[in-house]
Design a protein around this motif. Structure first.
Motif, PDB file in Angstrom:
ATOM      1  N   VAL A 250      71.040   0.371 -53.934  1.00 54.92           N
ATOM      2  CA  VAL A 250      69.808   0.173 -54.699  1.00 54.92           C
ATOM      3  C   VAL A 250      69.229   1.538 -55.057  1.00 54.92           C
ATOM      4  CG1 VAL A 250      67.485  -0.801 -54.689  1.00 54.92           C
ATOM      5  CG2 VAL A 250      69.337  -2.001 -53.528  1.00 54.92           C
ATOM      6  N   PRO A 251      68.989   1.829 -56.336  1.00 50.11           N
ATOM      7  CA  PRO A 251      68.461   3.141 -56.736  1.00 50.11           C
ATOM      8  C   PRO A 251      67.045   3.364 -56.213  1.00 50.11           C
ATOM      9  CG  PRO A 251      68.493   1.637 -58.606  1.00 50.11           C
ATOM     10  CD  PRO A 251      69.239   0.958 -57.501  1.00 50.11           C
ATOM     11  N   ASP A 252      66.702   4.622 -56.018  1.00 48.57           N
ATOM     12  CA  ASP A 252      65.404   4.970 -55.445  1.00 48.57           C
ATOM     13  C   ASP A 252      64.228   4.565 -56.330  1.00 48.57           C
ATOM     14  OD1 ASP A 252      66.581   6.025 -53.200  1.00 48.57           O
ATOM     15  OD2 ASP A 252      66.628   8.089 -53.967  1.00 48.57           O
ATOM     16  N   ASP A 253      64.468   4.430 -57.633  1.00 49.03           N
ATOM     17  CA  ASP A 253      63.341   4.092 -58.501  1.00 49.03           C
ATOM     18  C   ASP A 253      62.893   2.640 -58.359  1.00 49.03           C
ATOM     19  OD1 ASP A 253      65.380   2.764 -59.747  1.00 49.03           O
ATOM     20  OD2 ASP A 253      65.169   3.765 -61.688  1.00 49.03           O
ATOM     21  N   LYS A 254      63.589   1.883 -57.509  1.00 43.91           N
ATOM     22  CA  LYS A 254      63.178   0.518 -57.210  1.00 43.91           C
ATOM     23  C   LYS A 254      62.216   0.444 -56.021  1.00 43.91           C
ATOM     24  CE  LYS A 254      65.845  -1.650 -60.233  1.00 43.91           C
ATOM     25  NZ  LYS A 254      65.300  -2.504 -61.308  1.00 43.91           N
ATOM     26  N   ALA A 255      61.864   1.587 -55.469  1.00 42.33           N
ATOM     27  CA  ALA A 255      61.025   1.610 -54.264  1.00 42.33           C
ATOM     28  C   ALA A 255      59.592   1.193 -54.582  1.00 42.33           C
ATOM     29  CB  ALA A 255      61.037   2.995 -53.640  1.00 42.33           C
ATOM     30  N   ILE A 256      58.933   0.663 -53.575  1.00 39.83           N
ATOM     31  CA  ILE A 256      57.527   0.286 -53.666  1.00 39.83           C
ATOM     32  C   ILE A 256      56.783   1.024 -52.565  1.00 39.83           C
ATOM     33  CG2 ILE A 256      57.974  -1.755 -52.240  1.00 39.83           C
ATOM     34  CD1 ILE A 256      55.647  -3.134 -53.575  1.00 39.83           C
ATOM     35  N   GLU A 257      55.584   1.506 -52.869  1.00 34.86           N
ATOM     36  CA  GLU A 257      54.769   2.211 -51.878  1.00 34.86           C
ATOM     37  C   GLU A 257      53.692   1.276 -51.351  1.00 34.86           C
ATOM     38  OE1 GLU A 257      53.269   5.951 -53.083  1.00 34.86           O
ATOM     39  OE2 GLU A 257      55.237   6.757 -53.658  1.00 34.86           O
ATOM     40  N   LEU A 258      53.619   1.192 -50.028  1.00 31.79           N
ATOM     41  CA  LEU A 258      52.697   0.273 -49.365  1.00 31.79           C
ATOM     42  C   LEU A 258      51.958   0.977 -48.244  1.00 31.79           C
ATOM     43  CD1 LEU A 258      55.272  -2.622 -48.918  1.00 31.79           C
ATOM     44  CD2 LEU A 258      53.404  -2.645 -50.566  1.00 31.79           C
ATOM     45  N   LYS A 259      50.766   0.524 -47.996  1.00 33.65           N
ATOM     46  CA  LYS A 259      50.050   0.897 -46.781  1.00 33.65           C
ATOM     47  C   LYS A 259      50.021  -0.325 -45.881  1.00 33.65           C
ATOM     48  CE  LYS A 259      47.006   4.598 -48.340  1.00 33.65           C
ATOM     49  NZ  LYS A 259      45.589   5.061 -48.421  1.00 33.65           N
ATOM     50  N   LEU A 472      58.876 -11.005 -55.880  1.00 34.44           N
ATOM     51  CA  LEU A 472      57.546 -11.442 -55.456  1.00 34.44           C
ATOM     52  C   LEU A 472      56.502 -10.362 -55.695  1.00 34.44           C
ATOM     53  CD1 LEU A 472      58.435 -13.210 -52.080  1.00 34.44           C
ATOM     54  CD2 LEU A 472      57.680 -14.322 -54.192  1.00 34.44           C
ATOM     55  N   GLU A 473      56.913  -9.104 -55.529  1.00 30.53           N
ATOM     56  CA  GLU A 473      55.982  -7.986 -55.706  1.00 30.53           C
ATOM     57  C   GLU A 473      55.604  -7.793 -57.173  1.00 30.53           C
ATOM     58  OE1 GLU A 473      57.644  -7.951 -51.866  1.00 30.53           O
ATOM     59  OE2 GLU A 473      58.713  -7.927 -53.775  1.00 30.53           O
ATOM     60  N   ASP A 474      56.456  -8.267 -58.090  1.00 28.49           N
ATOM     61  CA  ASP A 474      56.129  -8.206 -59.512  1.00 28.49           C
ATOM     62  C   ASP A 474      55.298  -9.414 -59.942  1.00 28.49           C
ATOM     63  OD1 ASP A 474      57.404  -5.829 -59.868  1.00 28.49           O
ATOM     64  OD2 ASP A 474      59.246  -6.676 -60.704  1.00 28.49           O
ATOM     65  N   VAL A 475      55.510 -10.541 -59.291  1.00 30.02           N
ATOM     66  CA  VAL A 475      54.717 -11.731 -59.607  1.00 30.02           C
ATOM     67  C   VAL A 475      53.277 -11.536 -59.148  1.00 30.02           C
ATOM     68  CG1 VAL A 475      54.449 -14.212 -59.202  1.00 30.02           C
ATOM     69  CG2 VAL A 475      56.732 -13.228 -59.442  1.00 30.02           C
ATOM     70  N   ALA A 476      53.106 -10.957 -57.958  1.00 28.89           N
ATOM     71  CA  ALA A 476      51.763 -10.683 -57.421  1.00 28.89           C
ATOM     72  C   ALA A 476      51.831  -9.386 -56.627  1.00 28.89           C
ATOM     73  CB  ALA A 476      51.288 -11.829 -56.536  1.00 28.89           C
ATOM     74  N   THR A 477      51.240  -8.342 -57.146  1.00 30.13           N
ATOM     75  CA  THR A 477      51.272  -7.046 -56.486  1.00 30.13           C
ATOM     76  C   THR A 477      50.626  -7.137 -55.106  1.00 30.13           C
ATOM     77  OG1 THR A 477      51.059  -5.943 -58.620  1.00 30.13           O
ATOM     78  CG2 THR A 477      50.609  -4.625 -56.657  1.00 30.13           C
ATOM     79  N   PRO A 478      51.297  -6.661 -54.047  1.00 31.04           N
ATOM     80  CA  PRO A 478      50.673  -6.662 -52.720  1.00 31.04           C
ATOM     81  C   PRO A 478      49.344  -5.921 -52.726  1.00 31.04           C
ATOM     82  CG  PRO A 478      53.010  -6.168 -52.552  1.00 31.04           C
ATOM     83  CD  PRO A 478      52.682  -6.148 -54.016  1.00 31.04           C
ATOM     84  N   LEU A 479      48.398  -6.396 -51.950  1.00 27.18           N
ATOM     85  CA  LEU A 479      47.096  -5.728 -51.859  1.00 27.18           C
ATOM     86  C   LEU A 479      47.247  -4.319 -51.317  1.00 27.18           C
ATOM     87  CD1 LEU A 479      45.052  -8.690 -50.325  1.00 27.18           C
ATOM     88  CD2 LEU A 479      45.269  -8.057 -52.738  1.00 27.18           C
ATOM     89  N   ALA A 480      48.296  -4.098 -50.501  1.00 26.22           N
ATOM     90  CA  ALA A 480      48.505  -2.794 -49.882  1.00 26.22           C
ATOM     91  C   ALA A 480      49.277  -1.825 -50.771  1.00 26.22           C
ATOM     92  CB  ALA A 480      49.262  -2.959 -48.559  1.00 26.22           C
ATOM     93  N   ALA A 481      49.731  -2.279 -51.947  1.00 21.96           N
ATOM     94  CA  ALA A 481      50.489  -1.401 -52.827  1.00 21.96           C
ATOM     95  C   ALA A 481      49.565  -0.376 -53.461  1.00 21.96           C
ATOM     96  CB  ALA A 481      51.185  -2.211 -53.909  1.00 21.96           C
TER      97      ALA A 481
END
Length: 498
Positions: A250-259, A472-481
């Motif tokens: 999986v390429p790095d540009d698919k990463a998501i940043e979360l707290k 799922l993260e594209d359908v509804a962005t996590p609150l922690a993103a």
């Protein structure tokens, strides 16, 4: 996985899950988790089928009102269980709740079979056990739906969730076959007890199967368990590759940043749902309420209709309910994949509107007295072939259109709302059935049910969410993103938010 600025975690886990092909691991996981709906169908159908038997003096000698209250108490237990265990699932993890909710269910249902009389004390015991059994199943809905959606790759999520929710009717099918055999081959005083013991026996077996399932790595990374999340996704990938599939990197540009997420209570959840996602909240509530009203109204009074209008005794009713269950089961199994290919909005709107229109047509045939028990059942099978797929998609919808941190609680809230409205159905339709001498009141009741489903379909057509094939993260962005860093450096966060 790495630590980004400000304590955020940069993770590829969602993308790694969504790029997985279907594998034996996914089959085992769905089989182990999907049993929740089989158990619910089993439980409700058995309680419905043996209801008349429990009024006999050689069983518990309950009144019709006391029997009717059994279903109400069970449904109230489901609501409470969904709310309590839904909150715990978001806070403690999906896997931790798998065993707890199933154990609560089989304890409650198993104890039901030990009821020995109809004195005040035994009635309290009976209703308490039904409430406990309902709590366990309600908790299963919240925890298991969340886990399935978070572990299934995006391209399969719709069909899998719909098929799994549809297996409720496999449980109903087993229950009606079982009760038909039990009620006709054994003494009533023994038959009803064995019926209530079937579910707990199956539940004990499934608990051991679930022990080997992993936690949702999406939940783990969201709650600051980065190392555990990495181990879990590595285990899943190993299981997939062990089945002979080669996985691409999986390429790095698919990463998501979360707290790491903070615990969000129901008050904060209401603010999230109705302030940030008001249109989606209306959408989810509409789908859940309309299908719950229709199903509770028709299913819980179907035996009364057979008895009052078609003179079918309770000992023969399971044969008609078997056919009814087959129609309901076939819908999700054969139409489920279309929710991923044709799309959510078109399929949800279509199944709701078609089932409503067919119900209206059947209502006129019922009023004209041109149906018998067999043709009435065939009509129900056709109607609920579509309605069942639509109802299953309602659970899928409320699971996938809200953020990760509140997914289980959102399912619980909408499930609770739906059940509260659904409780009106059996009472109202029982009143409309009356003594079976006048078809007109029930005719209008059927038209009401048809209108309710058509409204649900129209709402889906206008404000539905096209979630097919999306993470799922594209359908509804996590609150922690982190805003503006959902994807690669500088990439905007696709919210698809209403």
């Amino acid at each position: 996985m790495s630590v980004a600025a400000g304590g955020a975690v940069r993770s590829l886990i969602p993308a790694r899950i969504d790029r997985l092909p279907w594998s034996p691991f996914h089959t085992r996981m769905v089989a182990a988790l999907g049993v929740a709906w089989i158990l619910d169908g089993l439980e409700i159908s058995i309680a419905s089928a043996v209801g008349d038997t429990l009024t006999h003096p050689d069983t518990l000698g309950l009144s019709s009102t006391q029997v009717g209250l059994l279903a109400t108490v069970y449904l109230v237990g489901e609501v409470v269980g969904a709310l309590v265990f839904g909150a715990l699932s978001d806070r403690l993890g999906r896997r931790n709740l798998f065993t707890i909710t199933l154990a609560v269910y089989f304890i409650g249902s198993g104890l039901t079979a030990l009821t020995l009389g109809n004195s005040v004390g035994w009635l309290v015991f009976l209703y308490a056990t039904r409430f406990i059994a309902g709590m366990g199943i309600g908790g299963e809905y919240a925890a298991v739906n969340s886990a399935i959606d978070e572990l299934i790759p995006a391209k399969f999520r719709g069909r899998v969730d719909i098929m799994v929710n549809g297996t409720y009717w496999f449980g109903a099918l087993l229950a009606n076959i079982g009760t038909f055999v039990l009620l006709n081959q054994l003494e009533p005083s023994i038959a009803w007890r064995i019926g209530f013991a079937i579910g707990p026996i199956l539940g004990i077996v499934i608990i051991f199967v679930r022990r080997h399932l992993p936690e949702s790595p999406r939940w783990q990374v969201m709650h600051g368990h980065e190392r555990d999340a990495e181990q879990t996704i590595a285990f899943i990938e190993h299981e997939v590759e062990h089945g002979g599939r080669q996985l691409e990197r999986v390429p790095d540009d698919k990463a998501i940043e979360l707290k790491p997420a903070e615990n969000i209570g129901y008050v904060a959840l209401a603010r999230v749902l109705f302030k940030e996602y008001p249109q989606r909240a209306i959408y989810g509530a509409t789908l859940m309420i309309t299908q719950s009203f229709l199903y509770n109204a028709i299913f819980f009074t179907y035996v009364l209709v057979l008895d009052h209008f078609y003179d079918i005794p309770s000992t023969k009713a399971p044969l008609f309910l078997i056919a009814f269950a087959v129609g309901n089961l076939a819908g999700p199994l054969t139409l489920g994949h279309l929710f991923d290919t044709i799309g959510r909005k078109k399929m949800i709107a279509g199944t709701y509107i078609i089932s409503g229109a067919l119900l209206a047509l059947t209502a006129f045939l019922f009023r004209a007295d041109v149906l018998n028990a067999t043709t009435q059942t065939i009509a129900w099978c056709v109607i609920f072939y579509f309605a069942s797929a639509g109802a299953s998609s309602a659970y899928l919808t409320v699971s996938e259109i809200f953020p990760q941190e509140v997914r289980a609680k959102a399912i619980a809230v909408f499930f609770a709302i739906a059940q509260c409205f659904g409780l009106i159905g059996p009472w109202l339709y029982g009143l409309l059935i009356g003594d079976g001498t006048n078809r007109v009141p029930l005719f209008y009741g059927y038209l009401l049910g048809a209108a309710v489903m058509i409204v649900g379909g129209l709402v889906a057509a206008f404000i539905g969410v096209a979630a097919e094939g999306k993470s799922l993260e594209d359908v509804a962005t996590p609150l922690a993103a982190r805003r503006g860093s959902m994807r690669a450096e500088g990439a905007a966060s696709p919210r698809y938010q209403s």
